[in-house]
Design an enzyme around this catalytic site. Structure first.
Site, PDB file in Angstrom:
ATOM      1  N   ASP A  70       0.808  -1.225   0.000  1.00 29.52           N
ATOM      2  CA  ASP A  70       0.000   0.000   0.000  1.00 29.52           C
ATOM      3  C   ASP A  70       0.840   1.273   0.000  1.00 29.52           C
ATOM      4  O   ASP A  70       0.357   2.331   0.370  1.00 29.52           O
ATOM      5  CB  ASP A  70      -0.968  -0.003   1.197  1.00 29.52           C
ATOM      6  CG  ASP A  70      -0.325   0.503   2.479  1.00 29.52           C
ATOM      7  OD1 ASP A  70       0.889   0.272   2.672  1.00 29.52           O
ATOM      8  OD2 ASP A  70      -1.035   1.138   3.271  1.00 29.52           O
ATOM      9  N   GLU A  71       2.091   1.173  -0.452  1.00 31.79           N
ATOM     10  CA  GLU A  71       3.017   2.291  -0.238  1.00 31.79           C
ATOM     11  C   GLU A  71       4.005   2.400  -1.396  1.00 31.79           C
ATOM     12  O   GLU A  71       4.535   1.385  -1.845  1.00 31.79           O
ATOM     13  CB  GLU A  71       3.757   1.946   1.048  1.00 31.79           C
ATOM     14  CG  GLU A  71       4.559   2.963   1.689  1.00 31.79           C
ATOM     15  CD  GLU A  71       5.347   2.306   2.840  1.00 31.79           C
ATOM     16  OE1 GLU A  71       6.352   2.881   3.215  1.00 31.79           O
ATOM     17  OE2 GLU A  71       4.969   1.225   3.314  1.00 31.79           O
TER      18      GLU A  71
HETATM   19  P1  TTP Z   1       0.217   0.042   6.887  1.00 35.38           P
HETATM   20  O1  TTP Z   1       0.341   1.052   5.802  1.00 35.38           O
HETATM   21  O2  TTP Z   1       1.308  -0.049   7.891  1.00 35.38           O
HETATM   22  O3  TTP Z   1      -1.117   0.304   7.712  1.00 35.38           O
HETATM   23  P2  TTP Z   1      -2.539   0.744   7.210  1.00 35.38           P
HETATM   24  O4  TTP Z   1      -2.533   1.107   5.770  1.00 35.38           O
HETATM   25  O5  TTP Z   1      -3.523  -0.313   7.591  1.00 35.38           O
HETATM   26  O6  TTP Z   1      -2.848   1.997   8.114  1.00 35.38           O
HETATM   27  P3  TTP Z   1      -2.257   3.493   7.965  1.00 35.38           P
HETATM   28  O7  TTP Z   1      -3.475   4.353   7.673  1.00 35.38           O
HETATM   29  O8  TTP Z   1      -1.667   3.814   9.300  1.00 35.38           O
HETATM   30  O9  TTP Z   1      -1.269   3.488   6.853  1.00 35.38           O
HETATM   31  O10 TTP Z   1       0.026  -1.389   6.271  1.00 35.38           O
HETATM   32  C1  TTP Z   1      -0.669  -1.637   5.053  1.00 35.38           C
HETATM   33  C2  TTP Z   1      -1.442  -2.936   5.132  1.00 35.38           C
HETATM   34  O11 TTP Z   1      -0.587  -4.023   5.432  1.00 35.38           O
HETATM   35  C3  TTP Z   1      -2.504  -2.955   6.204  1.00 35.38           C
HETATM   36  O12 TTP Z   1      -3.743  -2.409   5.764  1.00 35.38           O
HETATM   37  C4  TTP Z   1      -2.618  -4.406   6.546  1.00 35.38           C
HETATM   38  C5  TTP Z   1      -1.241  -4.970   6.291  1.00 35.38           C
HETATM   39  N1  TTP Z   1      -0.527  -5.139   7.570  1.00 35.38           N
HETATM   40  C6  TTP Z   1      -0.631  -6.356   8.238  1.00 35.38           C
HETATM   41  O13 TTP Z   1      -1.282  -7.289   7.749  1.00 35.38           O
HETATM   42  N2  TTP Z   1       0.018  -6.505   9.444  1.00 35.38           N
HETATM   43  C7  TTP Z   1       0.741  -5.505  10.028  1.00 35.38           C
HETATM   44  O14 TTP Z   1       1.294  -5.670  11.133  1.00 35.38           O
HETATM   45  C8  TTP Z   1       0.833  -4.246   9.325  1.00 35.38           C
HETATM   46  C9  TTP Z   1       1.608  -3.099   9.937  1.00 35.38           C
HETATM   47  C10 TTP Z   1       0.190  -4.106   8.117  1.00 35.38           C
HETATM   48 MG    MG Z   2      -1.068   2.340   4.967  1.00 35.62          MG
END
Ligand code: TTP
Ligand code: MG
Length: 345
Positions: free
Chosen positions: A102-103
C-alpha cells in the site's frame, strides 16, 4: 533538488472492506481472525480510537473494544486494489519504487508542482478506486515518508527545502526508519530523544557508539538522505514449475514430464523476447518431505538435453519421490536489462 512523493493508503485492508460495505465505516472494524492466537492485520480509524493496532492479538483488541467487528480478510482483492493504485501512481513518475502493498515513492519532474500532483493523484485514486491515501512531499525519501504520516488519514504534507531544518529538529529519533525500540532506548540512555539532540554529536562519536546506524543517524537527523529510488527489481531468471498430484518416482517418470515443462518455459521466453541461448539452465526439485534442491550448470545448454542431464544429477541427491519439478534459465551478469525491459506478465 529532487521532488519525491511518498504515498501510503489509509488503513488499507480496512479501507477496501469499507468501500465494499459502507456500513462498516460507521463502526470499529478490524481485519483479523477469531482463531486462537490470531492477530489484527489492520483496523479502521474508529477502532484506533479504542487503541486497537496492527499486529495486536485479537483477544487483546476485543478487550479494548468488545464490539469490534472482525473481518476475515480477502488478500486477492487487496492485491487487485493495490495494483490499481500503483498503476495510477506510476503513470506520472519519472522514477517509481513500490515499497509494500500500500506504499510507494514517486520521483517527479522538478519543473512541476509536486503538491498539485499529489492532490490530483489522491483525488484520482478516490474517484477510480474508492479508497483514500495520504501523501508526503519533500526532497528525499526519508522526509517524504515521515511527511506522509503528518496529515493522515486522507491528507498530505509538504516539507519544502527551506522547511527541512525546522521540520527535523523536534522530530523524535524513533520516527527515523531503522530506529527501532532497541536503538531508541540506547539513544535515550545517551540523552538523544530528538533529531536536534542527535545533531549535537559528531559523526565519529555516533559511529563509535552506535556503529552503522550511527552513520545513518548522522545524516537523517539533519534531514539528509541521498538514497535513490529503487526501480523494479531486475528479473534475473525465467522459470516454470509443476507440483504433481501424486509424487513421481525415479528418473524415467520425471523425464516424461520434461517436454511439457519445456514447452511452457519456451512460451515464457517468447513472451519475454529472450533467447534460450543467452541463459544458463537450472532445475529445481522438491522431494516428498519438502526438501528442495536446485542445480545449475553453465556448461549445459538450456535445451531438452541440457535439462535432462541436470535433472538426472539433481535426482541423485535424494532417493525420495518427487513432488515438484521446475526448470529455468538465469541471465548472464550484465545481460539483465533485457529481461527487465520485457517483463513476463
Ligand atoms: P500500513 O500502511 O502499515 O497500515 P494501514 O494502511 O492499515 O494503516 P495506515 O493508515 O496507518 O497506513 O500497512 C498496510 C497494510 O498491510 C494494512 O492495511 C494491513 C497490512 N498489515 C498487516 O497485515 N500486518 C501488520 O502488522 C501491518 C503493519 C500491516
Ligand atoms: Mg497504509
Amino acid at each position: 533538488m529532487r521532488k519525491i512523493i511518498h504515498v501510503d493508503c489509509d488503513c488499507f485492508f480496512a479501507a477496501v472492506e469499507m468501500r465494499d460495505n459502507p456500513a462498516l465505516a460507521q463502526v470499529p472494524m478490524a481485519i483479523g481472525g477469531r482463531e486462537r492466537r490470531g492477530v489484527i492485520s489492520t483496523c479502521n480509524y474508529p477502532a484506533r480510537e479504542f487503541g486497537v493496532r496492527s499486529a495486536m492479538p485479537v483477544a487483546q483488541a476485543l478487550k479494548l473494544c468488545p464490539h469490534l467487528v472482525l473481518m476475515p480478510g480477502r488478500m486477492s482483492v487487496y492485491k487487485q486494489v493495490s495494483a490499481q493504485v500503483m498503476a495510477i501512481l506510476r503513470a506520472p513518475a519519472e522514477q517509481f519504487e513500490q515499497v509494500s502493498i500500500d506504499e510507494a515513492f514517486l520521483q517527479v519532474d522538478e519543473r512541476h508542482s509536486a503538491t498539485q500532483l499529489a492532490q490530483q493523484l489522491r483525488d484520482q485514486i478516490w474517484q477510480q478506486v474508492g479508497i483514500t491515501v495520504s501523501a508526503g512531499i519533500s526532497v528525499n525519501k526519508f522526509l517524504a515518508k515521515v511527511a506522509s504520516d503528518w496529515n493522515k488519514p486522507n491528507g498530505q504534507y509538504l516539507v519544502g527545502p527551506n522547511d527541512v531544518a525546522a521540520f527535523v529538529a523536534p522530530l523524535p529519533v524513533r520516527r527515523i526508519p531503522g530506529v527501532g525500540p532497541a536503538l531508541e532506548q540506547k539513544l535515550q540512555q545517551h540523552g538523544i530523544h530528538t533529531c536536534a539532540d542527535a545533531q549535537a554529536w559528531s559523526l565519529t562519536e555516533l559511529v563509535r557508539r552506535f556503529g552503522r546506524s550511527g552513520a545513518t543517524l548522522f545524516e537523517r537527523c539533519r534531514g539528509l538522505d541521498e538514497r535513490p529510488l529503487r526501480s523494479e527489481r531486475v528479473r534475473k531468471t525465467i522459470s516454470v514449475e509443476k507440483t504433481f498430484l501424486n509424487d513421481l518416482t525415479g528418473l524415467e517418470a520425471c523425464l516424461e514430464v520434461l517436454p511439457d515443462l519445456l514447452q511452457r518455459w519456451q512460451q515464457r521466453l517468447m513472451h519475454a523476447q529472450v533467447d534460450a541461448r543467452s541463459l544458463a539452465p537450472f532445475v529445481k526439485v522438491k522431494f516428498a518431505d519438502f526438501h528442495q534442491t536446485t542445480l545449475a550448470d553453465h556448461q549445459q545448454d538450456a535445451s531438452a538435453d541440457g535439462f535432462a542431464v541436470l535433472l538426472a544429477r539433481a535426482l541423485k541427491r535424494d532417493q525420495q519421490p518427487v513432488r515438484l519439478l521446475g526448470i529455468g534459465g538465469r541471465m548472464a551478469a550484465g545481460d539483465e536489462r533485457q529481461l527487465t525491459l520485457f517483463e513476463v506478465p
